[in-house]
Write a protein that holds these residues in place. Structure first.
Motif, PDB file in Angstrom:
ATOM      1  N   THR A  45      23.790 -22.895 -23.727  1.00 38.64           N
ATOM      2  CA  THR A  45      22.637 -22.564 -24.553  1.00 38.64           C
ATOM      3  C   THR A  45      23.039 -21.490 -25.556  1.00 38.64           C
ATOM      4  OG1 THR A  45      21.180 -23.004 -22.678  1.00 38.64           O
ATOM      5  CG2 THR A  45      20.262 -21.709 -24.497  1.00 38.64           C
ATOM      6  N   VAL A  46      22.632 -21.653 -26.804  1.00 37.10           N
ATOM      7  CA  VAL A  46      22.946 -20.678 -27.844  1.00 37.10           C
ATOM      8  C   VAL A  46      21.641 -20.095 -28.372  1.00 37.10           C
ATOM      9  CG1 VAL A  46      24.014 -20.318 -30.107  1.00 37.10           C
ATOM     10  CG2 VAL A  46      25.017 -21.965 -28.508  1.00 37.10           C
ATOM     11  N   GLN A  47      21.594 -18.759 -28.435  1.00 40.12           N
ATOM     12  CA  GLN A  47      20.466 -18.060 -29.041  1.00 40.12           C
ATOM     13  C   GLN A  47      21.034 -17.112 -30.084  1.00 40.12           C
ATOM     14  OE1 GLN A  47      18.849 -16.755 -25.071  1.00 40.12           O
ATOM     15  NE2 GLN A  47      16.927 -17.171 -26.145  1.00 40.12           N
ATOM     16  N   TYR A  48      20.231 -16.804 -31.083  1.00 36.41           N
ATOM     17  CA  TYR A  48      20.667 -15.900 -32.142  1.00 36.41           C
ATOM     18  C   TYR A  48      19.880 -14.609 -32.061  1.00 36.41           C
ATOM     19  CZ  TYR A  48      23.116 -19.904 -33.971  1.00 36.41           C
ATOM     20  OH  TYR A  48      23.963 -20.975 -34.093  1.00 36.41           O
ATOM     21  N   GLY A  49      20.506 -13.531 -32.537  1.00 33.66           N
ATOM     22  CA  GLY A  49      19.839 -12.247 -32.517  1.00 33.66           C
ATOM     23  C   GLY A  49      20.593 -11.230 -33.350  1.00 33.66           C
ATOM     24  N   GLU A 117      29.157  -2.722 -23.853  1.00 36.41           N
ATOM     25  CA  GLU A 117      27.831  -3.238 -23.523  1.00 36.41           C
ATOM     26  C   GLU A 117      27.099  -3.426 -24.854  1.00 36.41           C
ATOM     27  OE1 GLU A 117      24.789  -1.641 -20.397  1.00 36.41           O
ATOM     28  OE2 GLU A 117      24.368  -0.714 -22.339  1.00 36.41           O
ATOM     29  N   VAL A 118      26.783  -4.678 -25.161  1.00 40.73           N
ATOM     30  CA  VAL A 118      26.115  -5.002 -26.426  1.00 40.73           C
ATOM     31  C   VAL A 118      24.663  -5.348 -26.120  1.00 40.73           C
ATOM     32  CG1 VAL A 118      26.160  -6.478 -28.471  1.00 40.73           C
ATOM     33  CG2 VAL A 118      28.296  -5.963 -27.276  1.00 40.73           C
ATOM     34  N   THR A 119      23.746  -4.569 -26.676  1.00 38.54           N
ATOM     35  CA  THR A 119      22.315  -4.859 -26.522  1.00 38.54           C
ATOM     36  C   THR A 119      21.866  -5.628 -27.761  1.00 38.54           C
ATOM     37  OG1 THR A 119      21.980  -2.864 -25.214  1.00 38.54           O
ATOM     38  CG2 THR A 119      20.014  -3.886 -26.157  1.00 38.54           C
ATOM     39  N   VAL A 120      21.299  -6.811 -27.516  1.00 32.73           N
ATOM     40  CA  VAL A 120      20.918  -7.718 -28.598  1.00 32.73           C
ATOM     41  C   VAL A 120      19.412  -7.965 -28.542  1.00 32.73           C
ATOM     42  CG1 VAL A 120      21.238 -10.056 -29.530  1.00 32.73           C
ATOM     43  CG2 VAL A 120      23.167  -8.862 -28.485  1.00 32.73           C
ATOM     44  N   ARG A 121      18.761  -7.895 -29.705  1.00 28.61           N
ATOM     45  CA  ARG A 121      17.360  -8.323 -29.817  1.00 28.61           C
ATOM     46  C   ARG A 121      17.394  -9.769 -30.288  1.00 28.61           C
ATOM     47  NH1 ARG A 121      12.678  -6.111 -29.310  1.00 28.61           N
ATOM     48  NH2 ARG A 121      13.484  -3.992 -29.481  1.00 28.61           N
ATOM     49  N   LEU A 122      17.021 -10.665 -29.379  1.00 31.24           N
ATOM     50  CA  LEU A 122      17.036 -12.097 -29.701  1.00 31.24           C
ATOM     51  C   LEU A 122      15.929 -12.436 -30.688  1.00 31.24           C
ATOM     52  CD1 LEU A 122      17.635 -13.406 -26.075  1.00 31.24           C
ATOM     53  CD2 LEU A 122      19.323 -13.199 -27.913  1.00 31.24           C
ATOM     54  N   ASP A 123      16.044 -13.604 -31.301  1.00 34.51           N
ATOM     55  CA  ASP A 123      15.036 -14.034 -32.281  1.00 34.51           C
ATOM     56  C   ASP A 123      13.643 -14.140 -31.681  1.00 34.51           C
ATOM     57  OD1 ASP A 123      16.932 -14.071 -34.255  1.00 34.51           O
ATOM     58  OD2 ASP A 123      17.178 -16.255 -34.281  1.00 34.51           O
ATOM     59  N   ARG A 146      25.536 -14.374 -31.961  1.00 27.78           N
ATOM     60  CA  ARG A 146      25.110 -15.479 -31.101  1.00 27.78           C
ATOM     61  C   ARG A 146      25.250 -15.021 -29.661  1.00 27.78           C
ATOM     62  NH1 ARG A 146      28.114 -20.738 -31.592  1.00 27.78           N
ATOM     63  NH2 ARG A 146      29.587 -19.528 -30.395  1.00 27.78           N
ATOM     64  N   VAL A 147      24.326 -15.423 -28.818  1.00 18.50           N
ATOM     65  CA  VAL A 147      24.429 -15.203 -27.377  1.00 18.50           C
ATOM     66  C   VAL A 147      24.600 -16.584 -26.759  1.00 18.50           C
ATOM     67  CG1 VAL A 147      23.279 -14.364 -25.303  1.00 18.50           C
ATOM     68  CG2 VAL A 147      23.009 -13.123 -27.467  1.00 18.50           C
ATOM     69  N   VAL A 148      25.722 -16.787 -26.070  1.00 20.48           N
ATOM     70  CA  VAL A 148      26.062 -18.079 -25.508  1.00 20.48           C
ATOM     71  C   VAL A 148      25.988 -17.971 -23.985  1.00 20.48           C
ATOM     72  CG1 VAL A 148      27.835 -19.874 -25.391  1.00 20.48           C
ATOM     73  CG2 VAL A 148      27.601 -18.498 -27.465  1.00 20.48           C
ATOM     74  N   ARG A 149      25.202 -18.882 -23.361  1.00 23.41           N
ATOM     75  CA  ARG A 149      25.003 -18.842 -21.902  1.00 23.41           C
ATOM     76  C   ARG A 149      25.155 -20.222 -21.302  1.00 23.41           C
ATOM     77  NH1 ARG A 149      19.457 -15.501 -21.017  1.00 23.41           N
ATOM     78  NH2 ARG A 149      18.767 -16.319 -22.989  1.00 23.41           N
ATOM     79  N   VAL A 156      28.604 -12.567 -26.050  1.00 24.65           N
ATOM     80  CA  VAL A 156      28.110 -12.316 -27.390  1.00 24.65           C
ATOM     81  C   VAL A 156      29.258 -12.587 -28.343  1.00 24.65           C
ATOM     82  CG1 VAL A 156      27.140 -10.603 -28.975  1.00 24.65           C
ATOM     83  CG2 VAL A 156      26.506 -10.558 -26.563  1.00 24.65           C
ATOM     84  N   THR A 157      28.986 -13.379 -29.387  1.00 21.58           N
ATOM     85  CA  THR A 157      30.003 -13.688 -30.394  1.00 21.58           C
ATOM     86  C   THR A 157      29.357 -13.619 -31.781  1.00 21.58           C
ATOM     87  OG1 THR A 157      29.575 -16.078 -30.406  1.00 21.58           O
ATOM     88  CG2 THR A 157      31.189 -15.259 -28.818  1.00 21.58           C
ATOM     89  N   ARG A 158      30.179 -13.714 -32.776  1.00 22.59           N
ATOM     90  CA  ARG A 158      29.661 -13.738 -34.163  1.00 22.59           C
ATOM     91  C   ARG A 158      29.348 -15.155 -34.566  1.00 22.59           C
ATOM     92  NH1 ARG A 158      29.989  -8.768 -36.045  1.00 22.59           N
ATOM     93  NH2 ARG A 158      31.699  -7.488 -35.340  1.00 22.59           N
TER      94      ARG A 158
END
Length: 158
Positions: A45-49, A117-123, A146-149, A156-158
């Protein structure tokens, strides 16, 4: 077969070399760009943030039997050269135990690494923190990522 001090030193150096190769083989990538063989061909699953914050952390090293066994072998060899008869047997056991403890500590220290530790605010406005190796990516607040799970691994990747 009785070994002289020179032969013991050569044997100990060989054991250290084997231990070093073993530790190098245990190193695994924990960064966003590294995938295990088992993750290939698996749906993710890919999410953006957007990166909210970045904090540096330490990733503890591996703790396998390799370090303890290698240290015990070296310690036992070194201890066997002390004393004679019963004293040599006791020194061998003490050397093996001390070497095992030292080898385990050396392995953990040698495989310890810098993490982030990368804290991401998802879309969807949800906050998520992901810890991974600090190699490769240089995240900064405000970066689009991108957050890939896959259910067990998150990166977390670009």
């Amino acid at each position: 077969m009785v070994m002289d001090m020179r032969q013991r030193a050569v044997a100990a150096a060989f054991a250290v070399a084997v231990l070093g190769l073993g530790l190098g083989g245990c190193a695994t990538g924990l960064g966003g760009e590294t995938y295990s063989r088992g993750e290939a061909r698996r749906a993710m699953t890919v999410q953006y943030g957007v990166v909210e914050s970045v904090r540096y952390v330490k990733l503890e090293g591996t703790k396998t039997p390799i370090g303890a066994l290698g240290g015990a072998a070296i310690g036992g060899i070194a201890g066997s050269g002390i004393g004679e008869g019963r004293g040599a047997a006791i020194a061998t056991v003490i050397g093996a135990v001390a070497g095992g403890l030292a080898g385990s500590a050396i392995e953990e220290g040698a495989t310890r690494s810098q993490g982030v530790e990368v804290t991401v605010r998802l879309d969807n406005n949800q906050l998520m923190a992901v810890v991974q190796d600090d190699k490769g990516e240089d995240f900064r607040s405000g970066d689009s990522v991108r957050v890939v799970r896959d259910g067990s691994t998150t990166r977390v990747t670009r």
